[in-house]
Design a protein around this motif. Structure first.
Motif, PDB file in Angstrom:
ATOM      1  N   ASP A   1       0.855  -1.186   0.000  1.00 31.62           N
ATOM      2  CA  ASP A   1       0.000   0.000   0.000  1.00 31.62           C
ATOM      3  C   ASP A   1       0.894   1.239   0.000  1.00 31.62           C
ATOM      4  O   ASP A   1       2.050   1.190   0.427  1.00 31.62           O
ATOM      5  CB  ASP A   1      -0.938  -0.021   1.219  1.00 31.62           C
ATOM      6  CG  ASP A   1      -0.177   0.138   2.512  1.00 31.62           C
ATOM      7  OD1 ASP A   1      -0.098   1.251   3.024  1.00 31.62           O
ATOM      8  OD2 ASP A   1       0.387  -0.881   2.999  1.00 31.62           O
ATOM      9  N   TYR A   2       0.355   2.343  -0.484  1.00 30.30           N
ATOM     10  CA  TYR A   2       1.172   3.539  -0.666  1.00 30.30           C
ATOM     11  C   TYR A   2       1.769   4.057   0.651  1.00 30.30           C
ATOM     12  O   TYR A   2       2.937   4.451   0.693  1.00 30.30           O
ATOM     13  CB  TYR A   2       0.375   4.653  -1.375  1.00 30.30           C
ATOM     14  CG  TYR A   2       1.226   5.878  -1.526  1.00 30.30           C
ATOM     15  CD1 TYR A   2       2.281   5.894  -2.438  1.00 30.30           C
ATOM     16  CD2 TYR A   2       1.047   6.984  -0.702  1.00 30.30           C
ATOM     17  CE1 TYR A   2       3.123   6.994  -2.539  1.00 30.30           C
ATOM     18  CE2 TYR A   2       1.881   8.081  -0.801  1.00 30.30           C
ATOM     19  CZ  TYR A   2       2.924   8.074  -1.726  1.00 30.30           C
ATOM     20  OH  TYR A   2       3.764   9.144  -1.813  1.00 30.30           O
ATOM     21  N   GLU A   3       1.003   4.023   1.735  1.00 37.13           N
ATOM     22  CA  GLU A   3       1.520   4.542   3.013  1.00 37.13           C
ATOM     23  C   GLU A   3       2.747   3.763   3.477  1.00 37.13           C
ATOM     24  O   GLU A   3       3.718   4.338   3.971  1.00 37.13           O
ATOM     25  CB  GLU A   3       0.426   4.491   4.102  1.00 37.13           C
ATOM     26  CG  GLU A   3      -0.665   5.540   3.935  1.00 37.13           C
ATOM     27  CD  GLU A   3      -0.112   6.935   3.626  1.00 37.13           C
ATOM     28  OE1 GLU A   3       0.867   7.333   4.290  1.00 37.13           O
ATOM     29  OE2 GLU A   3      -0.634   7.605   2.727  1.00 37.13           O
ATOM     30  N   THR A   4       2.677   2.464   3.331  1.00 33.55           N
ATOM     31  CA  THR A   4       3.809   1.628   3.749  1.00 33.55           C
ATOM     32  C   THR A   4       5.021   1.885   2.846  1.00 33.55           C
ATOM     33  O   THR A   4       6.155   1.984   3.323  1.00 33.55           O
ATOM     34  CB  THR A   4       3.393   0.136   3.748  1.00 33.55           C
ATOM     35  OG1 THR A   4       2.237  -0.001   4.566  1.00 33.55           O
ATOM     36  CG2 THR A   4       4.488  -0.757   4.274  1.00 33.55           C
ATOM     37  N   LEU A   5       4.773   2.016   1.545  1.00 33.47           N
ATOM     38  CA  LEU A   5       5.871   2.332   0.620  1.00 33.47           C
ATOM     39  C   LEU A   5       6.512   3.669   0.995  1.00 33.47           C
ATOM     40  O   LEU A   5       7.746   3.803   1.054  1.00 33.47           O
ATOM     41  CB  LEU A   5       5.344   2.391  -0.820  1.00 33.47           C
ATOM     42  CG  LEU A   5       6.382   2.768  -1.879  1.00 33.47           C
ATOM     43  CD1 LEU A   5       7.478   1.706  -1.990  1.00 33.47           C
ATOM     44  CD2 LEU A   5       5.722   2.982  -3.242  1.00 33.47           C
TER      45      LEU A   5
ATOM     46  N   GLN B   1      12.608   5.995   5.187  1.00 37.03           N
ATOM     47  CA  GLN B   1      13.623   5.318   6.013  1.00 37.03           C
ATOM     48  C   GLN B   1      14.931   5.155   5.264  1.00 37.03           C
ATOM     49  O   GLN B   1      16.000   5.184   5.848  1.00 37.03           O
ATOM     50  CB  GLN B   1      13.149   3.894   6.386  1.00 37.03           C
ATOM     51  CG  GLN B   1      11.993   3.823   7.336  1.00 37.03           C
ATOM     52  CD  GLN B   1      12.405   4.163   8.746  1.00 37.03           C
ATOM     53  OE1 GLN B   1      13.291   3.560   9.310  1.00 37.03           O
ATOM     54  NE2 GLN B   1      11.781   5.192   9.292  1.00 37.03           N
ATOM     55  N   PHE B   2      14.837   4.930   3.965  1.00 35.43           N
ATOM     56  CA  PHE B   2      16.027   4.555   3.202  1.00 35.43           C
ATOM     57  C   PHE B   2      16.427   5.606   2.172  1.00 35.43           C
ATOM     58  O   PHE B   2      16.999   5.294   1.117  1.00 35.43           O
ATOM     59  CB  PHE B   2      15.834   3.164   2.557  1.00 35.43           C
ATOM     60  CG  PHE B   2      15.614   2.082   3.586  1.00 35.43           C
ATOM     61  CD1 PHE B   2      16.556   1.856   4.591  1.00 35.43           C
ATOM     62  CD2 PHE B   2      14.470   1.304   3.568  1.00 35.43           C
ATOM     63  CE1 PHE B   2      16.347   0.872   5.564  1.00 35.43           C
ATOM     64  CE2 PHE B   2      14.252   0.318   4.527  1.00 35.43           C
ATOM     65  CZ  PHE B   2      15.193   0.110   5.528  1.00 35.43           C
ATOM     66  N   GLY B   3      16.153   6.867   2.491  1.00 33.03           N
ATOM     67  CA  GLY B   3      16.722   7.969   1.711  1.00 33.03           C
ATOM     68  C   GLY B   3      16.006   8.291   0.407  1.00 33.03           C
ATOM     69  O   GLY B   3      16.611   8.831  -0.521  1.00 33.03           O
ATOM     70  N   PHE B   4      14.726   7.977   0.339  1.00 31.99           N
ATOM     71  CA  PHE B   4      13.957   8.302  -0.865  1.00 31.99           C
ATOM     72  C   PHE B   4      12.711   9.105  -0.505  1.00 31.99           C
ATOM     73  O   PHE B   4      12.174   9.001   0.591  1.00 31.99           O
ATOM     74  CB  PHE B   4      13.526   7.031  -1.603  1.00 31.99           C
ATOM     75  CG  PHE B   4      14.595   6.468  -2.497  1.00 31.99           C
ATOM     76  CD1 PHE B   4      14.536   6.636  -3.871  1.00 31.99           C
ATOM     77  CD2 PHE B   4      15.687   5.782  -1.956  1.00 31.99           C
ATOM     78  CE1 PHE B   4      15.528   6.129  -4.693  1.00 31.99           C
ATOM     79  CE2 PHE B   4      16.695   5.273  -2.777  1.00 31.99           C
ATOM     80  CZ  PHE B   4      16.610   5.450  -4.147  1.00 31.99           C
ATOM     81  N   LYS B   5      12.267   9.883  -1.481  1.00 28.17           N
ATOM     82  CA  LYS B   5      10.996  10.582  -1.338  1.00 28.17           C
ATOM     83  C   LYS B   5       9.980   9.876  -2.234  1.00 28.17           C
ATOM     84  O   LYS B   5      10.275   9.605  -3.404  1.00 28.17           O
ATOM     85  CB  LYS B   5      11.159  12.036  -1.793  1.00 28.17           C
ATOM     86  CG  LYS B   5       9.880  12.862  -1.659  1.00 28.17           C
ATOM     87  CD  LYS B   5      10.090  14.302  -2.101  1.00 28.17           C
ATOM     88  CE  LYS B   5      10.096  14.394  -3.609  1.00 28.17           C
ATOM     89  NZ  LYS B   5       9.755  15.674  -4.180  1.00 28.17           N
ATOM     90  N   ALA B   6       8.806   9.568  -1.689  1.00 25.37           N
ATOM     91  CA  ALA B   6       7.762   8.937  -2.506  1.00 25.37           C
ATOM     92  C   ALA B   6       6.704   9.973  -2.883  1.00 25.37           C
ATOM     93  O   ALA B   6       6.404  10.869  -2.102  1.00 25.37           O
ATOM     94  CB  ALA B   6       7.111   7.795  -1.727  1.00 25.37           C
ATOM     95  N   GLU B   7       6.197   9.857  -4.085  1.00 27.78           N
ATOM     96  CA  GLU B   7       5.065  10.692  -4.515  1.00 27.78           C
ATOM     97  C   GLU B   7       4.028   9.793  -5.152  1.00 27.78           C
ATOM     98  O   GLU B   7       4.375   8.897  -5.930  1.00 27.78           O
ATOM     99  CB  GLU B   7       5.508  11.699  -5.589  1.00 27.78           C
ATOM    100  CG  GLU B   7       6.345  12.843  -5.102  1.00 27.78           C
ATOM    101  CD  GLU B   7       6.995  13.553  -6.293  1.00 27.78           C
ATOM    102  OE1 GLU B   7       6.304  14.344  -6.957  1.00 27.78           O
ATOM    103  OE2 GLU B   7       8.168  13.271  -6.558  1.00 27.78           O
ATOM    104  N   LEU B   8       2.775  10.055  -4.839  1.00 27.04           N
ATOM    105  CA  LEU B   8       1.687   9.315  -5.476  1.00 27.04           C
ATOM    106  C   LEU B   8       1.361  10.031  -6.784  1.00 27.04           C
ATOM    107  O   LEU B   8       0.824  11.127  -6.778  1.00 27.04           O
ATOM    108  CB  LEU B   8       0.480   9.303  -4.538  1.00 27.04           C
ATOM    109  CG  LEU B   8      -0.707   8.479  -4.992  1.00 27.04           C
ATOM    110  CD1 LEU B   8      -0.396   6.996  -4.926  1.00 27.04           C
ATOM    111  CD2 LEU B   8      -1.915   8.781  -4.112  1.00 27.04           C
ATOM    112  N   VAL B   9       1.729   9.425  -7.906  1.00 25.08           N
ATOM    113  CA  VAL B   9       1.522  10.088  -9.204  1.00 25.08           C
ATOM    114  C   VAL B   9       0.045  10.035  -9.581  1.00 25.08           C
ATOM    115  O   VAL B   9      -0.556  11.032  -9.924  1.00 25.08           O
ATOM    116  CB  VAL B   9       2.377   9.430 -10.312  1.00 25.08           C
ATOM    117  CG1 VAL B   9       2.101  10.070 -11.655  1.00 25.08           C
ATOM    118  CG2 VAL B   9       3.849   9.521  -9.963  1.00 25.08           C
ATOM    119  N   CYS B  10      -0.523   8.839  -9.538  1.00 29.34           N
ATOM    120  CA  CYS B  10      -1.968   8.733  -9.746  1.00 29.34           C
ATOM    121  C   CYS B  10      -2.497   7.417  -9.204  1.00 29.34           C
ATOM    122  O   CYS B  10      -1.758   6.446  -9.057  1.00 29.34           O
ATOM    123  CB  CYS B  10      -2.359   8.946 -11.205  1.00 29.34           C
ATOM    124  SG  CYS B  10      -1.582   7.859 -12.363  1.00 29.34           S
TER     125      CYS B  10
END
Ligand code: SAH
Length: 243
Positions: free
Chosen positions: A209-213, A219-228
């Protein structure tokens, strides 16, 4: 044998892809899981063209730029669509028969496991499509995955990955959840496949799921964005390095 490649005799999806490519038709590609009823992957969908792809996939192809890596590319359908758009793409897969089909289709494909450190990068976009998070296998492998992405990405580059939240499978009619919090994460699914007499070994496939991702990314140095978001708990995410 190099790290984590399939043997031809244990590569049902590759055999189905090869048959369809070779003969224009294929038998049943059966999917088994201890968690679900038996299912089937229609082999022709593995050869989908741009117009036939779900919107999330088309969006990912439109966004992909620079030197692109198509991870777990299968028949090479996304790589072919990208080439048709004039983009520069390389494909990897652990399935020898899939890689053979891609080579015969004019895709720059290599028989490589994503987690093989001898495979080096320099990519601006890393594509992981058709529940691309599956290749990560489990939440436990998340750190290894992000470490690999750091090794393979150019500065400023991104991962475009689709996944889906399997929560709906565990929801009761009244909306309450039947998830056992002490058990493994509910998106870690074990599968095996069969095509004709060819049976593959069981493997773990991660639906996240997106929240867990988002949590693991930070935690590991990345930024997540929900594209669609798609129509059924599915979504496309963009992951970029922050450090
Ligand atoms: N992306 C394709 C195929 C999806 S099926 C499509 O959308 O049609 C998933 C593919 O990932 C299979 O071809 C499988 O062989 C490949 N794969 C699984 N684990 C992998 C790994 N660790 N490294 C590279 N490819 C992998």
């Amino acid at each position: 044998m190099s790290l984590g490649l399939l043997e031809v005799g244990k590569d049902p999806m590759g055999a189905a892809i090869y048959d369809f490519f070779d003969k224009g038709k294929a038998g049943k590609l059966r999917v088994f899981s201890p968690q679900f009823d038996e299912d089937e992957i229609p082999v022709e969908t593995l050869f989908r063209e741009y117009d036939e792809m779900p919107e999330l996939e088309r969006k990912a192809l439109d966004m992909a730029y620079g030197r692109i890596l198509d991870v777990g590319a299968g028949s090479g359908c996304h790589s072919i669509a990208l080439q048709d758009m004039g983009k520069q793409v390389e494909a990897i897969d652990i399935s020898p028969l899939s890689v053979k089909v891609m080579e015969e289709s004019g895709v720059n494909a290599s028989l490589v496991n994503l987690f093989d450190h001898s495979f080096v990068g320099g990519y601006d976009t890393i594509l992981m499509l058709m529940n691309g998070s599956g290749i990560i296998g489990s939440l436990q492998n998340m750190e290894a995955f992000f470490t690999r992405m750091k090794e393979l990405l150019n500065p400023g580059g991104c991962v475009l990955m689709d996944s889906s939240d399997l929560k709906y499978l565990f929801e009761d009619e009244d909306g309450s959840m039947l998830i056992d919090l002490a058990a493994d994460y509910y998106g870690e699914i074990e599968f095996s496949m069969q095509y004709k007499q060819i049976k593959g070994d069981p493997f773990k496939w991660l639906y996240i799921d997106y929240e867990t991702l988002n949590f693991y990314a930070s935690q590991f140095g990345f930024k997540a964005e929900l594209v669609c978001a798609g129509e059924h708990y599915d979504y496309l995410a963009k992951l970029t390095m922050t450090v």
